[in-house]
Design a protein around this motif. Structure first.
Motif, mmCIF file in Angstrom:
data_model
loop_
_atom_site.group_PDB
_atom_site.id
_atom_site.type_symbol
_atom_site.label_atom_id
_atom_site.label_comp_id
_atom_site.label_asym_id
_atom_site.label_seq_id
_atom_site.Cartn_x
_atom_site.Cartn_y
_atom_site.Cartn_z
ATOM 1 N N ASN A 1 13.161 -50.288 -14.919
ATOM 2 C CA ASN A 1 12.605 -51.372 -15.436
ATOM 3 C C ASN A 1 13.639 -52.700 -15.016
ATOM 4 N N LEU A 2 13.093 -53.407 -13.915
ATOM 5 C CA LEU A 2 13.914 -54.470 -13.451
ATOM 6 C C LEU A 2 14.143 -55.380 -14.674
ATOM 7 N N GLU B 1 7.584 -48.203 -27.683
ATOM 8 C CA GLU B 1 8.702 -47.628 -26.846
ATOM 9 C C GLU B 1 9.072 -48.562 -25.736
ATOM 10 N N ASP B 2 10.118 -48.008 -24.810
ATOM 11 C CA ASP B 2 10.128 -48.747 -23.511
ATOM 12 C C ASP B 2 9.047 -48.723 -22.629
ATOM 13 N N PRO B 3 8.889 -49.749 -21.767
ATOM 14 C CA PRO B 3 7.615 -49.736 -21.007
ATOM 15 C C PRO B 3 7.966 -48.788 -20.019
ATOM 16 N N THR B 4 6.870 -48.429 -19.088
ATOM 17 C CA THR B 4 7.166 -47.386 -17.881
ATOM 18 C C THR B 4 5.944 -47.965 -17.013
ATOM 19 N N SER B 5 5.659 -47.120 -15.557
ATOM 20 C CA SER B 5 4.859 -47.525 -14.792
ATOM 21 C C SER B 5 4.173 -46.139 -14.439
ATOM 22 N N ILE B 6 2.692 -46.444 -14.234
ATOM 23 C CA ILE B 6 1.658 -45.385 -14.057
ATOM 24 C C ILE B 6 0.902 -45.931 -12.978
ATOM 25 N N ASP B 7 0.512 -45.255 -11.447
ATOM 26 C CA ASP B 7 0.021 -45.805 -10.605
ATOM 27 C C ASP B 7 0.422 -47.136 -10.179
ATOM 28 N N VAL C 1 4.056 -48.150 -23.752
ATOM 29 C CA VAL C 1 4.182 -47.013 -24.321
ATOM 30 C C VAL C 1 4.383 -47.157 -25.888
ATOM 31 N N ILE C 2 3.165 -46.360 -26.497
ATOM 32 C CA ILE C 2 3.027 -46.563 -27.876
ATOM 33 C C ILE C 2 3.031 -45.371 -28.518
ATOM 34 N N ARG C 3 3.800 -44.807 -29.545
ATOM 35 C CA ARG C 3 3.740 -43.713 -30.430
ATOM 36 C C ARG C 3 3.203 -43.662 -31.777
ATOM 37 N N PRO C 4 2.022 -43.440 -31.757
ATOM 38 C CA PRO C 4 1.222 -43.200 -33.137
ATOM 39 C C PRO C 4 1.613 -42.159 -33.934
ATOM 40 N N LEU D 1 0.783 -43.026 -26.618
ATOM 41 C CA LEU D 1 -0.222 -43.803 -25.745
ATOM 42 C C LEU D 1 0.313 -44.455 -24.519
ATOM 43 N N TYR D 2 -0.329 -44.316 -23.457
ATOM 44 C CA TYR D 2 0.234 -45.233 -22.565
ATOM 45 C C TYR D 2 -1.047 -46.325 -22.155
ATOM 46 N N ILE D 3 -0.753 -47.692 -22.341
ATOM 47 C CA ILE D 3 -1.925 -48.542 -22.049
ATOM 48 C C ILE D 3 -1.319 -49.468 -21.083
ATOM 49 N N ASP D 4 -2.539 -49.628 -20.198
ATOM 50 C CA ASP D 4 -2.211 -50.693 -19.057
ATOM 51 C C ASP D 4 -1.989 -51.895 -19.755
ATOM 52 N N LYS D 5 -0.871 -52.620 -19.202
ATOM 53 C CA LYS D 5 -0.366 -54.193 -19.707
ATOM 54 C C LYS D 5 -1.352 -55.051 -19.447
#
Length: 381
Positions: A78-79, A204-210, A216-219, A232-236
């Protein structure tokens, strides 16, 4: 080849390996290994590896046949160059992602080619190894999954012949998880609109996929049904679901048992230990498609009046290896794999070593290859 973390040199499992701009792909196995068979018609110039929390890596394909190689993935950092912070309510992000499903996912029917593997273990020993190339018919994502169907194209199995294996462990509806566990097409499985009020959402802290930034959301939800929790990982940018990981809580063993157990012999005590799921999707040309599903079930069984219990594990996984959306025909109901079918009952015993031909599969791990050879010897005895 094999995919490894560039910093700690560890092998990475379940990494997506594909041809950029095409539907051809596979995933690495638990040993980080993969084999990718590329049709000449694709005219591939590169292969690409992508994984949650890592930057993508592209490997150019030379004219000569590529040899086995190591693919290095660099962890995503995370820059901190941007200081503008936008606080968003995680609940509103999930609700908006649900509303945008018709826009983000395929608006037409698709025929997916997939590789499905189902493993049953007694302790550390494999007692059932079944796998197949399957066809998956998906109707548009603005429709329900009612007419989605799965058909076995080519499959094989190996069952333990040991006399001590008196308990047969079977999974109902195995390959159909490509339908039921697609949480975007079938949100009732995890994200039913009427149940969202009962969820607590934590960012949660964001991350990268592809190479795309992800929320990053925890239900977490508690209803009369067993407690469900996950990530859950949701494209921003697109607000599309990219990945979901969730578990059934073991806090209430009775409710967890009711959720997964369909039938057992009289006098057998069944104790669930773990039920976990992973579902991932891939963005291709601005449309998101189903990519990979994994289901892991661990439990213990013991007979009354016996001192020790036995550990069992069922692992099932499915990777989409190709896709068509033009000139396709729905799978007829009469040949479709049904929810009450048992996968290992529908395929034949292992035959030739070149069984899969040009189809892409998930490479067997070293331990699985050893188990296959051992079970083959049992059959010949």
């Amino acid at each position: 080849g094999v995919v490894k973390d560039k910093l700690n040199k560890k092998k990475l499992e379940y990494v997506n390996v594909s041809i950029p701009g095409s539907s051809v792909g596979t995933v690495t196995n638990a040993d980080g290994e993969f084999t990718l068979k590329i049709p000449e018609s694709v005219q591939a110039k590169d292969i690409e590896a992508s994984h949650v929390g890592y930057l993508n890596s592209r490997i150019p394909l030379k004219e000569e046949n590529p040899t086995e190689r190591i693919v290095w993935l660099t962890p995503y950092a995370n820059l901190l160059s941007e200081i503008l912070v936008r606080a968003r309510d995680p609940r509103s992000i999930v609700e908006e992602a649900l509303r945008k499903i018709p826009a983000n996912y395929s608006p037409q029917s698709n025929m997916l080619t997939g590789f499905y593997r189902e493993l049953a273990q007694k302790g550390r020993r494999y007692i059932n190894i079944s796998e197949a190339v399957i066809d998956i018919y998906k109707t548009p994502y603005n429709e329900t999954a009612e007419h989605d169907r799965v058909q076995i194209y080519r499959g094989r199995r190996l069952l333990s012949q040991k006399q001590s294996d008196t308990l047969a462990v079977k999974l109902l509806g195995g390959p159909n998880m490509a339908i039921y566990m697609d949480i975007v097409k079938n949100p009732d499985c995890l994200l039913a609109q009427e149940d969202l009020l009962f969820y607590e959402f934590r960012m949660e802290d964001p991350t990268s996929i592809d190479d795309r930034s992800q929320y990053v959301i925890r239900p977490r939800v508690k209803l009369s049904y067993p407690l469900c929790y996950g990530t859950l990982y949701i494209d921003k940018e697109r607000l599309s679901f990219t990945r979901a990981e969730f578990n059934l809580s073991m806090d209430d063993k009775n409710k967890a048992t009711q959720a997964i157990l369909r039938k057992k012999p009289f006098g057998l005590r069944f104790k669930p230990v773990e039920v976990s799921y992973l579902i991932s999707y891939k963005n291709l040309g601005g449309i998101t498609y189903l990519s990979y599903i994994r289901n892991n079930i661990r439990f213990k069984c013991d007979w009354k009046r016996k001192l020790f219990s036995t550990n069992y594990t069922i692992l099932s996984e499915m990777v989409v290896t190709d896709r068509k959306e033009n000139n396709i025909t729905a799978i007829p109901y009469k040949v479709a794999f049904k929810q009450n079918h048992v996968f290992s009952d529908k395929v034949d015993n292992f035959t030739s070593d070149n069984f899969w031909g040009g189809y892409n599969i998930i490479e067997p791990t070293e331990s699985l290859e050893h188990a296959v050879n051992k079970l083959k010897k049992q059959q010949k005895q």
